[in-house]
Design a protein around this motif. Structure first.
Motif, PDB file in Angstrom:
ATOM      1  N   SER A 183       7.372   2.820   8.566  1.00  0.00           N
ATOM      2  CA  SER A 183       8.726   2.303   8.387  1.00  0.00           C
ATOM      3  C   SER A 183       8.669   0.859   7.925  1.00  0.00           C
ATOM      4  CB  SER A 183       9.510   2.442   9.697  1.00  0.00           C
ATOM      5  OG  SER A 183      10.871   2.240   9.460  1.00  0.00           O
ATOM      6  N   SER A 184       9.753   0.404   7.313  1.00  0.00           N
ATOM      7  CA  SER A 184       9.719  -0.865   6.591  1.00  0.00           C
ATOM      8  C   SER A 184       9.674  -2.118   7.458  1.00  0.00           C
ATOM      9  CB  SER A 184      10.949  -0.944   5.667  1.00  0.00           C
ATOM     10  OG  SER A 184      12.145  -0.714   6.388  1.00  0.00           O
ATOM     11  N   VAL A 233       1.293  11.697  13.362  1.00  0.00           N
ATOM     12  CA  VAL A 233       1.065  10.371  13.953  1.00  0.00           C
ATOM     13  C   VAL A 233       2.091   9.358  13.448  1.00  0.00           C
ATOM     14  CG1 VAL A 233      -0.560   8.428  14.091  1.00  0.00           C
ATOM     15  CG2 VAL A 233      -1.418  10.764  14.277  1.00  0.00           C
ATOM     16  N   ASP A 234       2.780   8.744  14.382  1.00  0.00           N
ATOM     17  CA  ASP A 234       3.695   7.645  14.085  1.00  0.00           C
ATOM     18  C   ASP A 234       2.865   6.352  14.119  1.00  0.00           C
ATOM     19  OD1 ASP A 234       5.318   5.407  14.455  1.00  0.00           O
ATOM     20  OD2 ASP A 234       6.515   6.285  16.068  1.00  0.00           O
ATOM     21  N   ALA A 235       2.705   5.729  12.937  1.00  0.00           N
ATOM     22  CA  ALA A 235       1.935   4.473  12.847  1.00  0.00           C
ATOM     23  C   ALA A 235       2.850   3.335  12.398  1.00  0.00           C
ATOM     24  CB  ALA A 235       0.761   4.637  11.894  1.00  0.00           C
ATOM     25  N   ILE A 236       4.121   3.438  12.801  1.00  0.00           N
ATOM     26  CA  ILE A 236       5.139   2.481  12.352  1.00  0.00           C
ATOM     27  C   ILE A 236       4.770   1.038  12.717  1.00  0.00           C
ATOM     28  CG2 ILE A 236       7.530   1.747  12.782  1.00  0.00           C
ATOM     29  CD1 ILE A 236       8.311   4.701  12.778  1.00  0.00           C
ATOM     30  N   SER A 237       4.261   0.847  13.922  1.00  0.00           N
ATOM     31  CA  SER A 237       3.907  -0.513  14.336  1.00  0.00           C
ATOM     32  C   SER A 237       2.382  -0.679  14.333  1.00  0.00           C
ATOM     33  CB  SER A 237       4.475  -0.806  15.726  1.00  0.00           C
ATOM     34  OG  SER A 237       4.009   0.175  16.627  1.00  0.00           O
ATOM     35  N   TYR A 238       1.756  -0.154  13.318  1.00  0.00           N
ATOM     36  CA  TYR A 238       0.287  -0.156  13.235  1.00  0.00           C
ATOM     37  C   TYR A 238      -0.173  -0.450  11.809  1.00  0.00           C
ATOM     38  CZ  TYR A 238      -4.289   1.455  15.013  1.00  0.00           C
ATOM     39  OH  TYR A 238      -5.581   1.539  15.444  1.00  0.00           O
ATOM     40  N   SER A 247      15.986   4.148   9.588  1.00  0.00           N
ATOM     41  CA  SER A 247      14.949   3.506  10.398  1.00  0.00           C
ATOM     42  C   SER A 247      13.909   4.555  10.798  1.00  0.00           C
ATOM     43  CB  SER A 247      15.568   2.838  11.622  1.00  0.00           C
ATOM     44  OG  SER A 247      15.906   3.791  12.597  1.00  0.00           O
ATOM     45  N   GLY A 248      12.872   4.114  11.473  1.00  0.00           N
ATOM     46  CA  GLY A 248      11.737   4.984  11.757  1.00  0.00           C
ATOM     47  C   GLY A 248      12.075   6.267  12.497  1.00  0.00           C
ATOM     48  N   SER A 298      12.006   4.424   5.485  1.00  0.00           N
ATOM     49  CA  SER A 298      10.890   5.038   6.213  1.00  0.00           C
ATOM     50  C   SER A 298      10.107   5.921   5.268  1.00  0.00           C
ATOM     51  CB  SER A 298      11.419   5.867   7.382  1.00  0.00           C
ATOM     52  OG  SER A 298      12.011   4.996   8.315  1.00  0.00           O
ATOM     53  N   VAL A 299       8.855   6.126   5.609  1.00  0.00           N
ATOM     54  CA  VAL A 299       7.962   6.882   4.731  1.00  0.00           C
ATOM     55  C   VAL A 299       7.230   7.945   5.545  1.00  0.00           C
ATOM     56  CG1 VAL A 299       6.026   6.722   3.105  1.00  0.00           C
ATOM     57  CG2 VAL A 299       7.550   4.754   3.401  1.00  0.00           C
ATOM     58  N   LEU A 300       7.092   9.127   4.964  1.00  0.00           N
ATOM     59  CA  LEU A 300       6.230  10.155   5.543  1.00  0.00           C
ATOM     60  C   LEU A 300       5.093  10.382   4.563  1.00  0.00           C
ATOM     61  CD1 LEU A 300       8.870  12.791   6.717  1.00  0.00           C
ATOM     62  CD2 LEU A 300       7.427  11.387   8.198  1.00  0.00           C
ATOM     63  N   VAL A 301       3.866  10.277   5.030  1.00  0.00           N
ATOM     64  CA  VAL A 301       2.714  10.615   4.186  1.00  0.00           C
ATOM     65  C   VAL A 301       2.223  11.983   4.654  1.00  0.00           C
ATOM     66  CG1 VAL A 301       0.355  10.007   3.537  1.00  0.00           C
ATOM     67  CG2 VAL A 301       2.076   8.204   3.817  1.00  0.00           C
TER      68      VAL A 301
END
Ligand code: PLP
Length: 354
Positions: A184-185, A160-165, A62-63, A196-199
């Protein structure tokens, strides 16, 4: 009674995504799966406008796993992290840094959009600024521009965490000078939890290795294997297949279509609550979610319970000192205006009954 998820993760999923979840998980150490991973990486990089040399890394978790990977791979014993803490996700970044003995400057804010910059006006060295662009615990968005200015001035990494964005709101890592973007998915992407993804910007790619990452989260390994479309350990195979499908949909309709859809739902819901004893909790809201404050004596926890039990509307309760006054309604995932009609009517009934 059909339950509808208005929660900020997991979210309502559409049929095309659910169908992929029902098939036999395929083997992945082959050219076919490599091309799926490479396709997902390329599409994600392009959707957030990452510049040449950027990379995307896929993690199975998860995130919070990706938040921890961002902390441990880019910071070590001599690093100083500055964290914007305006809710439970900011607090989580603080706890992760402390768990790994990283010196932490905690910037406590309460629905401050940072555009004035005051809290960011402090002296001293900083290695990285950690922000949850949408602090999901209170439905509040920070100014990415102020964050960028701070990071340029301090010459520090911009994490920057943009999980809910992402998907519901516009994000451009190049123009916002973001070095590490966390996705995150199970939020805006509308998939099950577990991917989860890190760019990473080119600068971040070069910095991998400065930290003290654990064996499982050593991003250097992921970057190396990722060049040929593989991951060091078993990836979240099914969710990656669902991600490929979602990215195809986003590319065919355009990202703007998804952002506008969430924006319409958010505006419809926010207009709908004006006749109810409810008001938005924040003045700087994302399209992704609305945190609502009660303007009457009914406890928010009771509203949450009645919505679920009597109407099948699952909204998210708040904890701590907001338990009785605030609850959250997401606009992420496969939701339509008709779902909000049902939610608004249910709320009307609850407040009429008193
Ligand atoms: C959901 C979310 C996360 C991830 O939390 P998990 O409990 O690991 O799913 C991280 N940051 C933000 C802002 C979130 O909304």
């Amino acid at each position: 009674m059909n339950k509808i998820l208005f929660t900020p993760g997991p979210v309502q999923m559409d049929k095309s995504i659910l169908n992929i979840g029902s098939i036999q998980t395929p083997y992945f150490r082959n050219a076919e799966f490599s091309s799926l991973i490479l396709e997902c990486e390329e599409n994600l990089l392009s959707l957030v406008n990452a510049s040449y040399g950027s990379r995307a890394i896929f993690l199975s978790g998860s995130g919070t796993l990706a938040m921890e990977a961002a902390v441990t791979n880019f910071m070590g014993v001599d690093s100083v992290a500055a964290v914007i803490n305006g809710g439970s996700f900011g607090e989580r970044f603080v706890k992760i840094c402390k768990t790994h003995n990283i010196a932490t400057i905690e910037l406590l804010v309460d629905r401050d959009d940072l555009s004035s910059g005051s809290i960011l006006d402090f002296d001293g060295h900083v290695s990285a600024l950690l922000t949850n662009v949408h602090e999901t615990s209170v439905g509040h968005v920070y100014s990415l521009d102020s964050i960028k200015q701070f990071c340029l001035k301090k010459r520090c990494l911009n994490i920057v965490d943009a999980i809910s964005y992402f998907v519901t709101d516009f994000i451009d890592v190049s123009s916002s000078a973001i070095d590490v973007l966390i996705l995150s998915s199970h939020k805006g992407l509308g998939l099950p939890p577990g991917l989860s993804v890190l760019v990473l910007s080119e600068r971040a790619v070069e910095m991998v290795g400065v930290g003290n990452a654990s064996f499982y989260l050593n991003l250097g390994e992921y970057l190396g294997d990722g060049l040929r479309g593989q991951t060091p350990f078993t990836p979240s195979i099914q969710i990656l297949m669902q991600l490929r499908e979602r990215l195809k949909q986003i590319n065919s309709l355009g990202l703007d279509h998804f952002i506008d859809h969430a924006k319409n739902l958010a505006e419809y819901f926010r207009a709908g609550i004006r006749s109810l004893p409810l008001a938005p909790y924040s003045k700087s809201m994302p399209n992704a979610m609305t945190a609502v404050e009660l303007l009457c004596n009914m406890p928010a926890s009771l509203v949450v319970e009645r919505l679920a039990g009597e109407y099948g509307c699952i909204v998210a309760p708040n904890g701590g000192n907001l338990k009785n006054s605030v609850f959250r309604v997401s606009h992420m995932g496969a939701l339509e205006i008709s779902h909000y009609d049902h939610l608004l009517n249910s709320l009307k009934n609850i407040f009429r009954d008193g």
